[in-house]
Design a protein around this motif. Structure first.
Motif, mmCIF file in Angstrom:
data_model
loop_
_atom_site.group_PDB
_atom_site.id
_atom_site.type_symbol
_atom_site.label_atom_id
_atom_site.label_comp_id
_atom_site.label_asym_id
_atom_site.label_seq_id
_atom_site.Cartn_x
_atom_site.Cartn_y
_atom_site.Cartn_z
ATOM 1 N N ALA A 179 0.832 -1.205 0.000
ATOM 2 C CA ALA A 179 0.000 0.000 0.000
ATOM 3 C C ALA A 179 0.865 1.253 0.000
ATOM 4 N N ALA A 180 1.969 1.231 0.753
ATOM 5 C CA ALA A 180 2.870 2.383 0.792
ATOM 6 C C ALA A 180 3.508 2.623 -0.565
ATOM 7 N N ARG A 181 3.880 1.545 -1.237
ATOM 8 C CA ARG A 181 4.470 1.684 -2.568
ATOM 9 C C ARG A 181 3.464 2.264 -3.552
ATOM 10 N N GLU A 182 2.227 1.793 -3.478
ATOM 11 C CA GLU A 182 1.191 2.278 -4.392
ATOM 12 C C GLU A 182 0.902 3.756 -4.130
ATOM 13 N N LEU A 184 2.906 5.966 -2.785
ATOM 14 C CA LEU A 184 4.054 6.769 -3.224
ATOM 15 C C LEU A 184 4.059 6.941 -4.737
ATOM 16 N N THR A 185 3.751 5.866 -5.452
ATOM 17 C CA THR A 185 3.713 5.939 -6.911
ATOM 18 C C THR A 185 2.679 6.947 -7.372
ATOM 19 N N GLN A 186 1.492 6.920 -6.762
ATOM 20 C CA GLN A 186 0.438 7.853 -7.130
ATOM 21 C C GLN A 186 0.821 9.290 -6.774
ATOM 22 N N GLU A 187 1.452 9.474 -5.610
ATOM 23 C CA GLU A 187 1.830 10.827 -5.186
ATOM 24 C C GLU A 187 2.890 11.411 -6.110
ATOM 25 N N LEU A 188 3.887 10.591 -6.472
ATOM 26 C CA LEU A 188 4.941 11.070 -7.356
ATOM 27 C C LEU A 188 4.393 11.374 -8.742
ATOM 28 N N ALA A 189 3.451 10.539 -9.205
ATOM 29 C CA ALA A 189 2.851 10.793 -10.516
ATOM 30 C C ALA A 189 2.064 12.088 -10.513
#
Length: 204
Positions: A179-182, A184-189
């Motif tokens: 969940a943390a990886r997902e 982070l990916t969404q936030e960076l995008a």
């Protein structure tokens, strides 16, 4: 003479008023920059109490607004980049913490499993040593074996419960890590999208 003096006075008044407006525009740029407010022709004119046409009619004022807007845009982009980097570092630290915890628990799981295997081996060795002659069983030895077996089975049950709890904890941590990886990916995008499409800071 009187008419000429009156015209001169009017021109002086207008010149002074124009200079005051120019000063007001300069002060407005400083104020907007200090507050971090978007710098546009309209926002500067509103802050200074002058018309947009006044700014457009003075090339040096128009250029000053554009330069201030460019600096504000560069500062905004830099802040976004720094925020993205800080967020990425924090998320990376969180992931490392989760990964470390998972690895630690998996190590404990292996150790508990090793203990169970050792208890099973001890039980087999104990039984083999106590029953060399299957045709004769000493009741006292049998009672001792029963007690030892019950102790070993109790220890095994405790270890099995610990392993179950560890597996459940590892599963939860794996879920949190994913969940943390997902997130982070969404936030960076999202940050990349905002950084690549900045809001226009000047209106011509």
């Amino acid at each position: 003479m009187g008419g000429s003096s009156g015209s001169d006075a009017l021109r002086d008044h207008r010149r002074a008023a124009s200079e005051q407006k120019k000063d007001d525009v300069g002060q407005a740029l400083l104020a907007l920059s200090a507050r971090g407010t978007a710098i546009t022709i309209s926002s500067v004119a509103r802050e200074a109490g002058v018309s947009r046409e006044f700014i457009h009619s003075h090339p040096h004022l128009h250029a000053a607004v554009q330069e201030a807007a460019r600096k504000a845009r560069d500062l905004w982009n830099r802040d976004q980049a720094l925020a993205t980097t800080a967020s990425a570092r924090a998320a990376s630290a969180d992931r490392l913490t989760l990964v470390s915890e998972i690895q630690r628990l998996r190590g404990r799981l292996k150790e508990q499993q090793r203990c169970i295997d050792e208890l099973r081996a001890q039980r087999r060795r104990w039984l083999g040593a106590q029953f060399p002659d299957l045709g004769h069983v000493d009741p006292a030895v049998h009672a001792e074996l029963r007690s030892a077996n019950e102790r070993l089975m109790s220890e095994k049950a405790g270890l099995t419960n610990t392993i179950t709890d560890l597996r459940r904890t590892i599963s939860a941590l794996d879920y949190d890590l994913a969940a943390a990886r997902e997130a982070l990916t969404q936030e960076l995008a999202e940050r990349d999208r905002k950084r690549l499409t900045p809001v226009s800071l000047t209106d011509e």
